[in-house]
Design an enzyme around this catalytic site. Structure first.
Site, PDB file in Angstrom:
ATOM      1  CE1 TYR A 142      -3.378  -2.815   0.747  1.00 47.83           C
ATOM      2  CE2 TYR A 142      -4.612  -0.792   1.075  1.00 47.83           C
ATOM      3  CZ  TYR A 142      -4.581  -2.156   0.860  1.00 47.83           C
ATOM      4  OH  TYR A 142      -5.757  -2.844   0.737  1.00 47.83           O
ATOM      5  CG  ASP A 219      -1.285 -20.507  -0.683  1.00 46.54           C
ATOM      6  OD1 ASP A 219      -0.769 -20.435   0.455  1.00 46.54           O
ATOM      7  OD2 ASP A 219      -0.741 -21.112  -1.628  1.00 46.54           O
ATOM      8  CG  ASP A 243      -7.887  -5.042   1.569  1.00 47.87           C
ATOM      9  OD1 ASP A 243      -8.863  -4.580   2.184  1.00 47.87           O
ATOM     10  OD2 ASP A 243      -7.798  -5.038   0.327  1.00 47.87           O
TER      11      ASP A 243
HETATM   12  C1  IPM Z   1     -10.378  -1.537   3.920  1.00 49.29           C
HETATM   13  C2  IPM Z   1     -10.633  -0.953   2.555  1.00 49.29           C
HETATM   14  C3  IPM Z   1      -9.490  -0.021   2.183  1.00 49.29           C
HETATM   15  C4  IPM Z   1      -8.208  -0.830   2.168  1.00 49.29           C
HETATM   16  C5  IPM Z   1      -9.670   0.737   0.864  1.00 49.29           C
HETATM   17  C6  IPM Z   1     -10.974   1.505   0.831  1.00 49.29           C
HETATM   18  C7  IPM Z   1      -8.504   1.631   0.558  1.00 49.29           C
HETATM   19  O1  IPM Z   1     -10.818  -1.941   1.606  1.00 49.29           O
HETATM   20  O2  IPM Z   1     -10.314  -0.773   4.900  1.00 49.29           O
HETATM   21  O3  IPM Z   1     -10.262  -2.759   4.008  1.00 49.29           O
HETATM   22  O4  IPM Z   1      -7.882  -1.459   1.153  1.00 49.29           O
HETATM   23  O5  IPM Z   1      -7.503  -0.835   3.167  1.00 49.29           O
HETATM   24 MN    MN Z   2     -10.740  -3.954   2.389  1.00 50.35          MN
END
Ligand code: IPM
Ligand code: MN
Length: 353
Positions: A142, A219, A243
């Site tokens: 990220y 996985d 995520d």
């Molecule tokens: C989450 C969301 C976010 C992320 C997005 C909206 C950027 O999916 O909080 O899980 O990927 O972290």
């Molecule tokens: Mn998410």
């Protein structure tokens, strides 16, 4: 206690569920004699439209000055299918996490006995499933170096030892307070960053002899979560894996609208549902406010106000039992309730109990 809460409603269904979170917070504060003030601030697509920045400086300041942030959701379809957009609502959420130093995202995956049938998994599999996913939130792909050319693009999955150590420490400590079972989820058979995670975890584990630590490839973890969700107690993983696995986790509970989360670290903690902004439902009064309301429970618990948190959870359970539920989780043939009615019912229950 005096409480100052920054409220960031954001986009889509955000403002509707945010209002219910605020109502419930007010009810709890009235009941327990806390003095609470709310300061609303812009974020996401709403903030881009109004001031051209998805996490404006003013919002950052309001968050910094608050004891906690109640966040709802960001995202708008006009950006989703436009890969050329220079500024995106999600950048606001990422900026908030980074600027507030919120490296630990706590996502509990829980089931509700009366909603077992809502899960796409068999009742007997999900019954009693109760685990926490601890997602690293300010590192990895990220935030790593990126390049976006027309013929070549990459993201870098970079982690440093201190980043890994601090999130694992949170995870070991959570495991200690729960059923003492920690699963470190990685892809150490392929990724160098994962091998660092595994090495650091193996070095730290002896300091937590009461915790059983195991290691699982991501996985395999994705499969195990739906084959045997009760296996897990505390799971810890990097940003991207976390995520993905937590969206999968929401299927265990039966609705995306049920799962809250807390993001903590060095700055003001943020409490938010794990779901997105569901733009198609905007303004229709059908969004489930429970994930937001359970985020309020996490907020109180984080501040050490355990009884307050418990009352919010009890009120949510009571609303489910009374079948005061939004359409996504309503029992067949039961009356229809909107977002506002569910929120008001829960706030009222809190005031009366
Ligand atoms: C989450 C969301 C976010 C992320 C997005 C909206 C950027 O999916 O909080 O899980 O990927 O972290
Ligand atoms: Mn998410």
């Amino acid at each position: 206690m005096k409480l100052k809460i920054a409220v960031l409603p954001g986009d889509g269904i955000g403002p509707e569920i945010s209002a219910q979170g605020v109502e419930v917070t007010k009810a709890v504060c009235e009941k327990f004699g806390h003095e609470v003030t709310f300061e609303h601030a812009l974020c996401g697509a709403d903030a881009i439209d109004k001031v051209g920045d998805p996490f404006p400086e003013e919002t950052f300041r309001i968050c910094q000055e608050a004891d906690a942030v109640l966040f709802s959701a960001v995202g708008d379809p006009k950006y989703d299918n436009d890969p050329t957009a220079k500024v995106r609502p999600e950048q606001g959420l990422l900026a908030m996490r980074k600027k507030l130093g919120l490296f630990a995202n706590i996502r509990p995956v829980q089931t509700f006995p009366c909603l077992l049938h809502k899960s796409p998994l068999k009742d007997e599999l999900v019954e009693g499933a109760d685990f926490i996913c601890i997602r690293e939130l300010t590192g990895g792909m990220y935030f790593g170096e990126k390049h976006e050319g027309s013929d070549m693009a990459y993201d870098t999955n970079k982690y440093t030892r201190p980043e890994v150590e601090r999130i694992l420490k949170v995870a070991f400590e959570y495991a200690r307070k729960r059923r003492k079972h920690l699963t470190v989820v990685d892809k150490a058979n392929v990724l160098a960053s994962s091998r660092l995670w595994r090495k650091v975890a193996q070095e730290m584990a002896p300091a937590y002899p009461d915790v059983t630590t195991d290691y699982m490839y991501v996985d395999n973890a994705a499969m195990r979560m739906i084959q045997e969700p009760r296996f897990f107690d505390v799971m810890v993983t990097e940003n991207t894996f976390g995520d993905i696995l937590t969206d999968e986790g929401s299927c265990i509970s039966g609705s995306m609208g049920l799962l809250p989360s807390a993001s903590t670290g060095s700055g003001t903690p943020v409490f938010e549902p794990i779901h997105g902004s569901w733009p198609q439902a905007k303004g229709q009064d059908i969004a489930n406010p429970l994930a937001q309301i359970l985020s309020v429970a996490m907020l109180f618990e984080h501040l050490g106000l355990m009884e307050e948190g418990r009352l919010v959870r009890r009120a949510v359970d009571a609303s489910l039992d009374a079948e005061v539920r939004t359409p996504d989780i309503q029992a067949p043939g039961a009356p229809r309730y909107g977002t506002r009615q569910v929120g008001a019912w829960i706030a009222d229950y809190i005031r009366r109990n």
